[in-house]
Design an enzyme around this catalytic site. Structure first.
Site, PDB file in Angstrom:
ATOM      1  N   CYS A 118       0.960  -1.316  -0.350  1.00 32.79           N
ATOM      2  CA  CYS A 118      -0.132  -0.051  -0.103  1.00 32.79           C
ATOM      3  C   CYS A 118       0.887   0.992  -0.125  1.00 32.79           C
ATOM      4  O   CYS A 118       0.379   2.442  -0.345  1.00 32.79           O
ATOM      5  CB  CYS A 118      -0.710   0.530   1.008  1.00 32.79           C
ATOM      6  SG  CYS A 118      -2.093  -1.286   1.102  1.00 32.79           S
ATOM      7  N   HIS A 256      -2.647   6.724   2.036  1.00 34.01           N
ATOM      8  CA  HIS A 256      -3.447   5.100   1.354  1.00 34.01           C
ATOM      9  C   HIS A 256      -4.759   5.044   2.408  1.00 34.01           C
ATOM     10  O   HIS A 256      -4.850   5.091   3.575  1.00 34.01           O
ATOM     11  CB  HIS A 256      -2.843   4.312   1.921  1.00 34.01           C
ATOM     12  CG  HIS A 256      -3.104   2.642   2.026  1.00 34.01           C
ATOM     13  ND1 HIS A 256      -3.599   2.530   0.758  1.00 34.01           N
ATOM     14  CD2 HIS A 256      -3.052   2.110   3.056  1.00 34.01           C
ATOM     15  CE1 HIS A 256      -3.956   1.422   0.811  1.00 34.01           C
ATOM     16  NE2 HIS A 256      -3.997   0.543   2.210  1.00 34.01           N
ATOM     17  N   ASN A 286     -10.670  -0.592  -0.377  1.00 35.06           N
ATOM     18  CA  ASN A 286      -9.015  -0.688   0.056  1.00 35.06           C
ATOM     19  C   ASN A 286      -8.156  -0.621  -1.247  1.00 35.06           C
ATOM     20  O   ASN A 286      -8.371  -2.398  -1.480  1.00 35.06           O
ATOM     21  CB  ASN A 286      -8.696  -1.627   0.961  1.00 35.06           C
ATOM     22  CG  ASN A 286      -6.857  -1.551   1.328  1.00 35.06           C
ATOM     23  OD1 ASN A 286      -6.207  -0.693   0.556  1.00 35.06           O
ATOM     24  ND2 ASN A 286      -7.055  -1.815   2.838  1.00 35.06           N
TER      25      ASN A 286
END
Length: 331
Positions: A118, A256, A286
């Site tokens: 990420c 993120h 996500n």
């Protein structure tokens, strides 16, 4: 390690792409023991996009670049380098970047994938910035793309509610106006905690159709949450302090998008206003290396992010790795 930069490398275009298929919380209620209320309360996610069976990370990345070209009129046939950040490549070999090069008809360029989970997109920006400052390269494509749905266990209600698919691309060029500079960067890795987020059982495949269906994302959400609140908040504070900026001077914070609770907690711990934070979590979930460009581009398109704005992009996740980029927006 934080570095204060004297730079003339800047972002000159941005584009994104997400698949058409939507996986809503209501859909997940029919798949596992969960509820819309439970998901929204803990993550802020209402839906996520899912790639088609015959759609892979390289396909999403190419579409993101095409979107950038349509909006900004930029040419990519002459780019010197392509960097793709992804944890879900079509194959181990060839790289997604090589497939993007072929798909876009770019004849002469370097092409590499990087894997920083990420934190991949911000890490790729840092690498591109260094290549541009070397003077050897002038024009670089940086892409964050994921097809996380292909490695998600839809029987595990703790992880299947989180992940979605998407891609975001930026063009970085040297020799542009100073107001578009990359101002500072930072990166930290704590490999001893890497077992808290990992992808299991990855096997090489020859064709995209042979992608390893046994590989899955495994995550200890509690430990990752604790690490983000303590170590990531420290990293953000350190980057701002060492580069000489106060949280109030940041126009937009683009972290993120792991989940909304983490974003809110990071804002609280760093002194950044929640109103300054850009998020793509509600619509896209996500999306790992794609989450930052998706959130950023949405705000570019609706007019919130404007030339001259000071942006803090901050990625964090598997590794455990975090990396930040402080920049002045110029497009």
């Amino acid at each position: 390690m934080e570095k204060h930069l004297q730079s003339n490398a800047a972002i000159t275009a941005i584009g994104t792409y997400t698949p058409d298929k939507i996986l809503s919380n209501a859909d997940l209620e029919r798949m596992v023991d969960t509820s819309d209320e439970w998901i929204v309360q803990r993550t802020g996610i209402q839906e996520r996009r899912i790639a088609a069976d015959d759609q892979y990370t390289s396909d999403l990345c190419i579409r993101a670049v095409r979107n950038m070209q349509e909006r900004y009129g930029v040419q990519v046939e002459d780019v010197d380098y392509i960097i793709v950040a992804t944890s879900t490549p079509d194959n181990v070999i060839p790289s997604v970047a090589a497939q993007v090069q072929a798909g876009l008809g770019i004849k002469h360029s370097g092409a590499i994938d990087i894997q920083a989970a990420c934190a991949g997109f911000t890490s790729a920006i840092q690498l591109a910035n260094g290549l541009l400052l070397s003077g050897v390269y002038r024009k670089i494509l940086v892409i964050g793309g994921e097809t996380l749905s292909k490695v998600t266990n839809y029987e595990d209600r703790t992880t299947c509610i989180l992940f979605g698919d998407g891609a975001g691309a930026i063009l970085m060029e040297a020799g542009t106006a100073a107001e578009g500079d990359i101002l500072a960067i930072s990166s930290h890795t704590e490999g001893a905690g890497g077992h808290h987020v990992y992808r299991s059982g990855l096997s090489p495949s020859i064709n995209a159709a042979d992608i390893d269906t046994t590989s899955r994302i495994v995550q200890n959400g509690r430990e990752v949450y604790k690490w983000a609140l303590s170590h990531v908040s420290e990293g953000i504070t350190e980057l701002l302090r060492d580069s000489g900026y106060e949280p109030s001077q940041i126009n937009w914070f683009v972290p993120h998008n792991a989940n909304q609770r983490i974003i809110d907690a990071l804002c609280d711990r760093t002194g950044i206003s929640e109103q300054q934070a850009l998020s793509s979590i509600e619509r896209y979930g996500n999306t790992s290396a794609a989450s930052i460009p998706l959130a950023l581009d949405a705000a570019v398109q609706d007019g919130r992010v404007l030339p001259g704005h000071l942006l803090l992009l901050y990625g964090f996740g598997g590794g455990l790795t975090q990396s930040g980029v402080l920049l002045r927006w110029s497009i």
